[in-house]
Enzyme design. Structure first.
Site, short mmCIF file in Angstrom:
data_model
loop_
_atom_site.label_atom_id
_atom_site.label_comp_id
_atom_site.label_asym_id
_atom_site.label_seq_id
_atom_site.Cartn_x
_atom_site.Cartn_y
_atom_site.Cartn_z
N GLN A 83 0.89 -1.25 -0.04
CA GLN A 83 0.01 0.05 0.01
C GLN A 83 0.91 1.16 -0.15
OE1 GLN A 83 -3.39 -0.20 -0.23
NE2 GLN A 83 -3.71 2.03 -0.47
N ALA A 143 -5.30 5.15 -1.26
CA ALA A 143 -5.32 5.53 0.25
C ALA A 143 -3.91 5.42 0.94
CB ALA A 143 -6.23 4.30 0.94
N SER A 201 -6.17 1.62 4.34
CA SER A 201 -6.74 0.83 3.37
C SER A 201 -7.29 -0.52 4.34
CB SER A 201 -5.83 0.17 2.20
OG SER A 201 -6.59 -0.63 1.48
N HIS A 210 -7.92 -3.18 2.74
CA HIS A 210 -7.34 -4.43 2.08
C HIS A 210 -6.17 -4.93 3.17
CE1 HIS A 210 -9.21 -4.52 -1.76
NE2 HIS A 210 -9.49 -3.09 -1.96
N ASP A 267 -11.86 -6.68 -4.07
CA ASP A 267 -12.18 -5.64 -5.44
C ASP A 267 -12.68 -6.60 -6.39
OD1 ASP A 267 -11.75 -3.47 -4.03
OD2 ASP A 267 -9.80 -3.26 -4.94
N GLU A 274 -17.42 3.39 -4.63
CA GLU A 274 -16.88 2.19 -5.25
C GLU A 274 -17.65 1.13 -5.09
OE1 GLU A 274 -13.07 1.25 -3.31
OE2 GLU A 274 -12.16 3.18 -3.71
N HIS A 322 -15.94 -2.86 -4.55
CA HIS A 322 -15.35 -3.04 -3.37
C HIS A 322 -16.21 -3.65 -2.13
CE1 HIS A 322 -12.14 -2.19 0.12
NE2 HIS A 322 -13.06 -2.47 0.78
#
Ligand code: ZN
Length: 192
Positions: free
Chosen positions: A80, A96, A101, A103, A110, A159, A162
């Site tokens: 990231q 981000a 994030s 993630h 995603d 989004e 996501h």
């Protein structure tokens, strides 16, 4: 072999609640869904329970003649950080900052589809795959984490691609009430 500890699936991660640089989810596993990437990429990992739920979601989609494609699951703090640096170099604010994030939790995924060339675009919301996902994700424990018109609350743009695993009880509650994860945590800290 380390034991896999259950993590909190309702964990809130956003720009005001960042993760530390050392945070790694307790139990990462390969998500057995198709990915638009080469095999053995970090992106194909998810937290173990979230990975199982994603496989069930994709399986149901296939039974309904909907072909979903995974684009990005787990993302380490380091990756990231490097994506963020590259975005800054391009003067882009679309990535981000590291730690913010979700993630990094392994709970986010995603998704895209062939008609969009597997790109992550708002247009996904109007595809049959995007519509199917919005209806069915909550039945498998996932929410569409960044809805339209909630940008001021999530601090993220819309989004529609996501999804975030929160467990089935909370996913159903949030999808029926239209509340975001931020609003849910707000309710917990200010009970009426
Ligand atoms: Zn995402």
């Amino acid at each position: 072999k380390g034991r896999c500890f259950r993590m909190s699936y309702t964990l809130l991660v956003n720009k005001s609640h960042p993760l530390t640089s050392s945070y790694v989810p307790p139990c990462l596993a390969e998500a057995h869904i198709p990915f638009d990437t080469s095999a053995h990429d970090e992106k194909t990992l998810m937290e173990k329970t979230a990975a199982k739920a994603a496989a069930k979601l994709f399986h149901q989609a296939a039974s309904d003649n909907i072909t979903l494609m995974g684009v990005s699951g787990y993302r380490s703090y380091k990756r990231q950080e490097s994506l963020y640096r590259n975005a800054l170099a391009r003067s882009s604010s679309a990535v981000a900052p590291p730690g913010t994030s979700e993630h990094q939790t392994g709970l986010a995924l995603d998704i895209s589809c062939a008609s969009l060339n597997f790109e992550l675009e708002e247009a996904f919301a109007y595809t049959k795959e995007g519509k199917w996902l919005k209806t069915n994700a909550p039945l498998y424990g996932f929410i569409l984490r960044y809805p339209r018109r909630k940008e001021h609350i999530t601090q993220y743009p819309w989004e529609p691609w996501h999804i975030r695993f929160v467990g089935k009880t909370l996913s159903l509650y949030l999808s029926l009430t239209g509340l975001t994860l931020e609003e849910y945590h707000q309710m917990l800290s200010n009970p009426r």
